[in-house]
Design an enzyme around this catalytic site. Sequence first.
Site, short mmCIF file in Angstrom:
data_model
loop_
_atom_site.label_atom_id
_atom_site.label_comp_id
_atom_site.label_asym_id
_atom_site.label_seq_id
_atom_site.Cartn_x
_atom_site.Cartn_y
_atom_site.Cartn_z
N ASP A 9 -70.67 -16.36 24.19
CA ASP A 9 -69.23 -16.53 24.40
C ASP A 9 -68.59 -15.33 23.72
O ASP A 9 -68.55 -15.23 22.49
CB ASP A 9 -68.78 -17.85 23.76
CG ASP A 9 -67.26 -18.02 23.75
OD1 ASP A 9 -66.55 -17.16 24.32
OD2 ASP A 9 -66.78 -19.01 23.16
N LYS A 71 -60.96 -7.81 23.83
CA LYS A 71 -61.13 -8.50 25.13
C LYS A 71 -59.90 -8.30 26.02
O LYS A 71 -60.01 -8.24 27.24
CB LYS A 71 -61.37 -9.98 24.87
CG LYS A 71 -61.74 -10.79 26.08
CD LYS A 71 -62.17 -12.18 25.65
CE LYS A 71 -62.48 -13.08 26.81
NZ LYS A 71 -62.99 -14.38 26.35
N GLU A 148 -65.65 -19.42 31.59
CA GLU A 148 -65.63 -20.23 30.36
C GLU A 148 -65.47 -21.73 30.65
O GLU A 148 -66.20 -22.55 30.08
CB GLU A 148 -64.55 -19.72 29.40
CG GLU A 148 -64.94 -18.39 28.78
CD GLU A 148 -63.77 -17.61 28.22
OE1 GLU A 148 -62.66 -18.18 28.12
OE2 GLU A 148 -63.97 -16.43 27.87
N ASP A 170 -58.09 -25.07 27.23
CA ASP A 170 -58.69 -24.13 26.28
C ASP A 170 -57.59 -23.37 25.53
O ASP A 170 -56.91 -22.51 26.11
CB ASP A 170 -59.60 -23.16 27.06
CG ASP A 170 -60.33 -22.18 26.15
OD1 ASP A 170 -59.99 -22.08 24.95
OD2 ASP A 170 -61.24 -21.50 26.64
#
Length: 576
Positions: A9, A71, A148, A170
Site C-alpha cells: 500500500d 503520491k 485500494e 477511506d
Amino acid sequence: MTETIIGIDLGTTNSEVAVVREGQAQVLEIQTGNKLLPSVVGFSEDGTLLVGEPARNQYALYPQRTIRSVKRLMGEDSHITLGEQQYTPQEISAIILRHLKSIAEQHLGEEIHKAVITVPAYFSDAQRQATREAGTIAGLEVVRIINEPTAASLAFDSEYPDQKVALVYDLGGGTFDVSVVRMERDVVEVLASHGNNKLGGDDFDQKIIEHIEAHIKETHQLDPISSPQTMARITQAAEAAKIALSDQPYVQIEEEYLLEKDGVPVHLSLELARHDYEEMIADYVDETLRAIHTALEGARMTVSDLNEVLLVGGSTRTPVIARRLEEELRLQPRSEIDPDLCVASGAAIQAAMIAGEKVGNVLVDITPYTFGTSAMAKYKGELYPYTFVPLIKKNTPIPVTKTEVFYTIFDGQDKVEVNVYQGEDSDALNNTKIGRFMIEGLSDVPQGNPLLSTFSLDLNGILHVTSQEKNTGLENSIRIDNAISRFENEEMAEATDRVQNLFGEPDTQDDKRRENTRAQALIEKAQRLMEKASDDDREDMVDLIETINDALQADDDESLEEAIDQLSDVIFYLEA
Ligand code: AMP
C-alpha cells in the site's frame, strides 16, 4: 516453492508491506511494534538518505531537504529539488518501495522481485503508469496494480458468499475517497468513486492547531507562527490530541517551555473536549457524507442497495465518522480490520491469489459483544434511566480502552450507580447485566458534575470498568473476568439444558427458571406499558425492575417474589 509476491500500500501519508504466510495475510513490522512507514524521504545534514520516521521527524525543521506526500505528484511531469539534486516523483516513490522491499527481504530471508501495488480508484492511466515505473526503478516487477477499495474489500472477510455491494469509505491523512464496489466471490469491481484528494486527518489537525494558536494569542498575546520550532511542536501536539479524543471525551494539551515572553518561559496547558473538536470538523464530515451520495449516484444505486460499509484509513478511527455514517446509511460500519493496514493486507491477498496460494480470512482478535452502561437519556422520545450507552462495540479489535463522559442529574448528588451491561439493545434492561458498583462521596456541586467512565477490554477477555469524578479524580472500579467467555459458558449451559429437556431428564433448576422467565416477561410487559403510565407509576416501575434485576443477580428469592408481585399489581392497574 512458489516465489513470494509482496503486497504494497503506497500511501500519501504512510506505506505498508504485507505478505501471505501459511494462508494468512500479515503486515510486516517496519520496526518493532510499528507497521507504518511514513511516506517521507529526505537527506540529513551530512547527505545520508532518510526514509520513513527519521525523514518525517526532520520535515518541520528542514523542509528544503525533505519530501512528503509525493503520491500527489505521481503522473505529473514535475521535478522535486531535494538538497542539491532533482528527482522525479517516480524516483522518490521508488526509494519508499525499495525500503519496503528490503524490509520484506529481512523478514522472509529471501530476495523479493515481485509486488502488487495499490492505487486510488480515481488514479488516471498516467498515474498508474508512474506507479509501475516506480516499482521498476525499485527493482520490483509490478505484477498488478489494484485499486485500494478493491484491496480493502478483499481484506474484509465477506459475510455474503455470493454477491455483495459495499461502500468503502477511506479517510486517510491527506486524502478522502469513497467507492461503491460489487464483490462476487473473489472478483471485485469498483462501480463508482468520488472524493477529495486534499481532505484528510491533516485538516482535522489544522483545526486544532488554529485553536491552540488562538488560545496562545488570547492568553499570552504572542503569535507562535513566527517560530518554526514552536509550530512543529504545536502540530505534533494537535495530532496527538486528536488521536486521544478518539478514545476519550477530553484531552489535556500540555507543552512546557513552548515559547518565551520577555525572557519568561510560556507553557501551554489547554483542555479540549471531544464535543468541541467534533464541531470544528463538522463541515469536513458533512462533505464526506455528500460524496457518498455522489458515488452512489455514479453507481446508479441508493443507500438501500448497500450491504456493508467498510472503514479504511487512520482518520476513520474518529468516532463521529462511524456515528454519522451509521445515522446516514443505517448500517453499522465494519472496522474490525485495522483501517491503516487493510489495504496492504488486501494487496497481499491479491498477490497470493496470483501466485496460486490458498488464502484464508484475515485473523483479528475482536470482541463478539458490545459492552456499555446505562444512563438517563432520551429513549423513544422520552427520558429513561436505563438507556444503554455502548462504550465498546461488538467487532472492535481488542485490546481496547474507551472513555465516555456522563453527568450527575441532581444538585448535590453524592453518589452514582454504575451498571455494566453486555448486549445490543438500546434499552439496557434487555441486555445482560454483568457488573455494578457505586461511586460515592462526590463533591457537593450542582447537577452536571462530569464523571468519566472507562471500559478496558484485554486480550484475555477481562473487562475493567472505572468511573472517576473528573474534577477531583475520586474513582471506583470493577474487574470482570471472562467478560467474553462467560456468555459462551452461559449459552452452553442453556443449550445443555435445552437438550436435556428434549430427552426429558429431570431439571433441578426448573422452578428457578420458571420464576426467572416470569420476571423477564413481566419486565417486558412493564416496558411496553411505560409510555402510557403516569410519571409516578413509571418511576415505581423503573425501581421495581431494578429490584427484580438485582434480586435475580443476587439469587435473592424473597425480594424477587415481593418485587414481582408489586410489579404485577402496577401492571394490573395500568391495564385495567
Ligand atoms: P493513513 O493515511 O490512512 O495512514 O491515515 C493517517 C491519518 O490517520 C493521520 O491524519 C492520523 O493522524 C490519523 N489517525 C491515526 N490514528 C487515529 C486515531 N486513533 N484517531 C483519529 N485519527 C487517527
